[in-house]
Design a protein around this motif. Structure first.
Motif, PDB file in Angstrom:
ATOM      1  N   GLY A   1      20.123  35.626  71.805  1.00 52.42           N
ATOM      2  CA  GLY A   1      20.353  35.640  70.360  1.00 52.42           C
ATOM      3  C   GLY A   1      20.954  36.941  69.890  1.00 52.42           C
ATOM      4  O   GLY A   1      21.858  36.953  69.044  1.00 52.42           O
ATOM      5  N   ILE A   2      20.478  38.059  70.447  1.00 53.33           N
ATOM      6  CA  ILE A   2      21.038  39.372  70.072  1.00 53.33           C
ATOM      7  C   ILE A   2      22.495  39.468  70.511  1.00 53.33           C
ATOM      8  O   ILE A   2      23.357  39.943  69.753  1.00 53.33           O
ATOM      9  N   ILE A   3      22.771  39.015  71.736  1.00 53.78           N
ATOM     10  CA  ILE A   3      24.155  39.044  72.222  1.00 53.78           C
ATOM     11  C   ILE A   3      25.048  38.176  71.341  1.00 53.78           C
ATOM     12  O   ILE A   3      26.169  38.550  70.995  1.00 53.78           O
ATOM     13  N   TYR A   4      24.537  36.999  70.962  1.00 55.74           N
ATOM     14  CA  TYR A   4      25.309  36.101  70.090  1.00 55.74           C
ATOM     15  C   TYR A   4      25.599  36.770  68.751  1.00 55.74           C
ATOM     16  O   TYR A   4      26.727  36.725  68.243  1.00 55.74           O
ATOM     17  N   LEU A   5      24.574  37.396  68.178  1.00 56.86           N
ATOM     18  CA  LEU A   5      24.738  38.060  66.879  1.00 56.86           C
ATOM     19  C   LEU A   5      25.770  39.181  66.967  1.00 56.86           C
ATOM     20  O   LEU A   5      26.655  39.301  66.110  1.00 56.86           O
ATOM     21  N   MET A   6      25.666  40.007  67.992  1.00 52.87           N
ATOM     22  CA  MET A   6      26.611  41.119  68.150  1.00 52.87           C
ATOM     23  C   MET A   6      28.026  40.607  68.401  1.00 52.87           C
ATOM     24  O   MET A   6      29.001  41.153  67.882  1.00 52.87           O
ATOM     25  N   ASN A   7      28.121  39.556  69.192  1.00 53.58           N
ATOM     26  CA  ASN A   7      29.442  39.046  69.583  1.00 53.58           C
ATOM     27  C   ASN A   7      30.164  38.388  68.415  1.00 53.58           C
ATOM     28  O   ASN A   7      31.343  38.665  68.173  1.00 53.58           O
ATOM     29  N   PHE A   8      29.456  37.520  67.671  1.00 52.79           N
ATOM     30  CA  PHE A   8      30.122  36.714  66.658  1.00 52.79           C
ATOM     31  C   PHE A   8      30.083  37.313  65.255  1.00 52.79           C
ATOM     32  O   PHE A   8      30.991  37.055  64.457  1.00 52.79           O
ATOM     33  N   HIS A   9      29.057  38.104  64.929  1.00 52.39           N
ATOM     34  CA  HIS A   9      28.896  38.553  63.543  1.00 52.39           C
ATOM     35  C   HIS A   9      29.043  40.059  63.343  1.00 52.39           C
ATOM     36  O   HIS A   9      29.431  40.481  62.259  1.00 52.39           O
ATOM     37  N   VAL A  10      28.709  40.859  64.354  1.00 52.58           N
ATOM     38  CA  VAL A  10      28.784  42.309  64.193  1.00 52.58           C
ATOM     39  C   VAL A  10      30.113  42.829  64.743  1.00 52.58           C
ATOM     40  O   VAL A  10      30.939  43.377  64.005  1.00 52.58           O
ATOM     41  N   LEU A  11      30.294  42.689  66.044  1.00 55.98           N
ATOM     42  CA  LEU A  11      31.533  43.163  66.661  1.00 55.98           C
ATOM     43  C   LEU A  11      32.692  42.198  66.475  1.00 55.98           C
ATOM     44  O   LEU A  11      33.860  42.600  66.581  1.00 55.98           O
ATOM     45  N   LYS A  12      32.362  40.907  66.242  1.00 57.99           N
ATOM     46  CA  LYS A  12      33.376  39.861  66.019  1.00 57.99           C
ATOM     47  C   LYS A  12      34.379  39.791  67.159  1.00 57.99           C
ATOM     48  O   LYS A  12      35.594  39.736  66.953  1.00 57.99           O
ATOM     49  N   ILE A  13      33.840  39.820  68.374  1.00 56.61           N
ATOM     50  CA  ILE A  13      34.703  39.706  69.557  1.00 56.61           C
ATOM     51  C   ILE A  13      35.226  38.283  69.692  1.00 56.61           C
ATOM     52  O   ILE A  13      36.411  38.072  69.962  1.00 56.61           O
ATOM     53  N   SER A  14      34.354  37.309  69.516  1.00 54.18           N
ATOM     54  CA  SER A  14      34.747  35.903  69.617  1.00 54.18           C
ATOM     55  C   SER A  14      34.777  35.284  68.231  1.00 54.18           C
ATOM     56  O   SER A  14      34.007  35.675  67.351  1.00 54.18           O
ATOM     57  N   PRO A  15      35.658  34.293  68.007  1.00 46.47           N
ATOM     58  CA  PRO A  15      35.755  33.674  66.678  1.00 46.47           C
ATOM     59  C   PRO A  15      34.606  32.704  66.440  1.00 46.47           C
ATOM     60  O   PRO A  15      34.069  32.092  67.370  1.00 46.47           O
ATOM     61  N   LEU A  16      34.245  32.552  65.167  1.00 43.44           N
ATOM     62  CA  LEU A  16      33.262  31.550  64.783  1.00 43.44           C
ATOM     63  C   LEU A  16      33.888  30.162  64.861  1.00 43.44           C
ATOM     64  O   LEU A  16      35.082  30.018  65.123  1.00 43.44           O
ATOM     65  N   GLN A  17      33.084  29.128  64.600  1.00 45.97           N
ATOM     66  CA  GLN A  17      33.569  27.767  64.767  1.00 45.97           C
ATOM     67  C   GLN A  17      34.755  27.474  63.850  1.00 45.97           C
ATOM     68  O   GLN A  17      35.731  26.853  64.271  1.00 45.97           O
ATOM     69  N   ALA A  18      34.674  27.908  62.603  1.00 42.30           N
ATOM     70  CA  ALA A  18      35.776  27.647  61.664  1.00 42.30           C
ATOM     71  C   ALA A  18      37.047  28.367  62.116  1.00 42.30           C
ATOM     72  O   ALA A  18      38.146  27.796  62.097  1.00 42.30           O
ATOM     73  N   GLU A  19      36.900  29.632  62.534  1.00 46.78           N
ATOM     74  CA  GLU A  19      38.061  30.392  63.012  1.00 46.78           C
ATOM     75  C   GLU A  19      38.618  29.786  64.295  1.00 46.78           C
ATOM     76  O   GLU A  19      39.837  29.703  64.483  1.00 46.78           O
TER      77      GLU A  19
END
Length: 365
Positions: free
Chosen positions: A188-206
């Motif tokens: 969950g922490i990795i997911y949060l950092m990846n998608f919402h903090v660092l924004k390395i990977s795009p979210l579903q809409a993007e």
């Protein structure tokens, strides 16, 4: 992966396996020197097991040599030498295959020695020791999977809760469940950092938007490829003003020498009247441009692609009925202007060209 990387990876594996073989060999030597082993070996026969392992090693060696022979057959016969990669004589297919055979052979030796070690240990160890070790293994497995207290020690975890004679135990949660929970927290922490903090990977809409853009590019490339497949049977008049203007530019570049810029004709026939030598339909014009004609018209299929020929053909349709000055005398057969798709295309294209010309004139004034 490059030959150089594979070469050195196999070298490292061979060195590690050699170290492992030496250490297992020393352990076997230690067991052999014990009195308990010498006593127990009299009742054992390891020849059958050894024969199986040796047979396995022979198969590995034979398969490896066959692999080398196959690799040599793949080399170009004209070169007469092994392909050299990265400027080093050892980075080639044969060297890689030789190292692979060595690694397979050493793996087989290591497995055989490991089997010998286990068998020799069983011979030298007492039955009581082996039985106690099995019990210890079961306890360890039970500890890893459940972390439950043995039945003989359950009194130590009794709680002061008595429900109609039913006592409650304070057992720990199973370790596998707890580790799964911990891993989910980390995930969950990795997911949060990846998608919402660092924004390395795009979210579903993007990601959806990116996928749609990629799909649009693929569709455009597909349509472009399909457009190049047009021929004299499938060609249709183009109505887009951009295509008509492209056809006009190509006409001025390649056709004015014979037909003049107005299409009135000089060496070639007049393209503005109702007389046509090879037909007045888009298919006829496209075919004439593509293959040429016996009256001196050359084939343009090597200079123009199908889309360009379609654009020129569509522009030529717009010249019909324009009445330029000093037109060439009629040639060919009379084709009365008829309604339909081609005439509608001509009218639309002429209107577009006229509107653009008026617009340019007003801007210049």
């Amino acid at each position: 992966m490059e030959f150089q990387t594979i070469f050195w990876a196999l070298i490292v594996c061979a060195i590690l396996q050699a170290v492992a073989i030496y250490m297992v060999g020393q352990s076997i030597k230690t067991i052999i020197n014990t009195k308990s082993f010498r006593k127990g070996i009299l009742n054992r026969d390891e020849k059958k097991d050894g024969a199986k392992i040796i047979g396995f090693l022979i198969l590995v060696l034979a398969g490896g040599m066959g692999n080398i022979a196959f690799a040599q057959e793949l080399e170009p016969a004209a070169e007469g030498v092994v392909e050299v990669v990265a400027g080093h004589p050892f980075y080639n297919r044969v060297a890689i295959n030789i190292l692979l055979v060595i690694n397979l052979f050493m793996t087989g030796v290591l497995l055989y020695m490991r089997g010998l070690f286990k068998n020799f240990y069983k011979i030298s160890a007492s039955k009581e020791l082996l039985a106690s070790q099995k019990r210890v293994k079961r306890v360890r497995v039970n500890k890893i999977l459940t972390d439950a207290v043995p039945l003989t020690e359950e009194e130590s975890i009794l709680l002061n809760h008595d429900y109609d004679g039913i006592m409650e135990l304070d057992n720990n949660l199973p370790p596998w469940w707890k580790w799964g929970f911990y891993i989910s927290i980390v995930a969950g922490i990795i997911y949060l950092m990846n998608f919402h903090v660092l924004k390395i990977s795009p979210l579903q809409a993007e990601e959806y938007e990116i996928s749609m853009q990629e799909a649009e590019i693929e569709v455009a490339e597909y349509l472009k490829a399909q457009a190049l497949n047009v021929d004299e049977y499938s060609v249709v008049p183009l109505t887009d003003i951009g295509d008509i203007n492209s056809g006009k530019e190509l006409f001025n570049q390649y056709c004015v020498a014979c037909h003049l810029e107005t299409g009135a004709g000089v060496v070639g026939p007049n393209l503005t009247d109702d007389y046509w030598i090879h037909g007045d339909q888009i298919n006829d014009i496209f075919k004439t441009i593509k293959y040429g004609a016996e009256n001196g018209m050359k084939s343009w299929k090597d200079e123009l692609n199908p889309v360009q020929m379609q654009q020129v053909s569509s522009y030529i349709l717009t010249l019909r009925g324009t009445n330029p000055p000093n037109p060439k005398e009629p040639q060919g057969d009379y084709y009365p202007p008829a309604g339909g798709a081609d005439s509608v295309t001509v009218e639309l294209a002429i209107d577009s060209l006229t509107n653009n010309a008026m617009k340019d004139s007003l801007e210049n004034e």
